[in-house]
Design a protein around this motif. Structure first.
Motif: not given
Length: 302
Positions: A64-67, A76-77, A189-192
């Motif tokens: 969660r923290a990494q996201t 960029q994403f 998560v960001w890509l999708f």
């Protein structure tokens, strides 16, 4: 031994991504037979993948923290999603409705030659005879399988859509390496997430719809195999290896698509198809073969 495993890691990830991506054509064809439209399939397999990886990341504090930490890199994403998610999913899926699966697969991955050129020009990756030989062998094999198997049919619009999807995916692999986005569930998560936003527009334009009945099984298979699995291993391969080599190895996708077609749909290979499969296998061997450096060879001899 550990060094050997690390050395072959990116190639193994790229090959596994090609294996998972090989299910796209068969599953998409099943979805069409069930009454799904290209826009419906493209959106729901992406949005379903987003919901799944988002839930997994939300349940684990570290993920969660990494996201959340990746939020600063949203431009960029967004760019990568536009090319590799919307570009590939929308145009390739729509191409399947206007051209045969073998033709779409061939054009989509033949366009990957752009990655080799861009990686050499912009990322400093050497365009070696080994890479060119591997790519030529795989494309020749895919070409043989496309021309002589299943009857190659398709309109100019279908071929154009396939090339657009392939170019988008080629730029996705190139820019993923250039942006150094890393790999893992937070990145997905960001890509999708952005991909779902982009793919929602064409679905709304044709009339928003929800999968029904057996369509859900097909969508779930697309979510787990080529969507989450394919992109996870692709980003891992790009993170640890060369973008050009990842593209070369993933060009073997149609070989696996043919295998799945044989297993699930009863498609058969002719002599030309078997010859094409042999070319692809030879190209893969060339792509992953490592010539020992003189220092390493000397040390082994001693």
């Amino acid at each position: 031994m550990a060094g050997k495993h690390a050395r072959y890691g990116p190639e193994a990830c790229a090959l596994f991504a090609a294996l998972l991506n090989g299910t796209i054509g068969v599953l998409t064809r099943v979805g069409f037979d069930q009454g799904a439209t290209p826009a419906l399939i493209a959106f729901w397999k992406c949005f379903g993948a987003f919901l799944l990886v988002c839930t997994l990341c939300a349940c684990r504090p570290q993920l969660r923290a990494q996201t959340v930490g990746l939020a600063r890199r949203w431009p960029q994403f967004a760019c990568l999603s536009l090319l590799g998610i919307f570009g590939l999913y929308y145009f390739e899926t729509k191409a399947f409705a206007h051209a045969s699966v073998p033709l779409v697969s061939f054009l989509t991955y033949a366009a990957g030659g752009a990655t080799i050129a861009l990686s050499g020009l912009c990322l400093g990756e050497k365009v070696t005879r080994q890479k060119l030989g591997a790519f030529a062998a795989i494309v020749a094999g895919v070409g043989l399988m496309s021309v002589f198997e299943h009857g190659v049919t398709g309109s100019l619009s279908g071929m154009g859509l396939a090339l657009m999807g392939g170019c988008g995916y080629a730029l996705f692999i190139f820019l993923s390496k250039g942006f150094r986005i890393g790999s893992g569930l937070p990145q997905l998560v960001w890509l999708f997430g952005f991909g779902s936003v982009f793919l929602l527009t064409p679905l709304v334009r044709e009339g928003f719809a929800i999968p029904e009945g057996a369509m859900w099984a097909t969508i779930c298979a697309l979510v787990l195999l080529p969507t989450i699995g394919g992109f996870y291993f692709t980003t891992r391969a790009v993170e640890g290896g060369q973008a050009s080599k990842v593209q070369i190895i993933e060009t073997s996708d149609p070989l696996f698509a043919t295998v799945f077609g044989f297993l699930l749909l009863g498609d058969r290979l002719s002599v030309a198809g078997l010859l094409g499969a042999g070319f692809i296998a030879a190209g893969l061997l060339i792509a992953v073969w490592h010539r020992p450096s003189p220092d390493l060879a000397r040390a082994s001899a001693e």
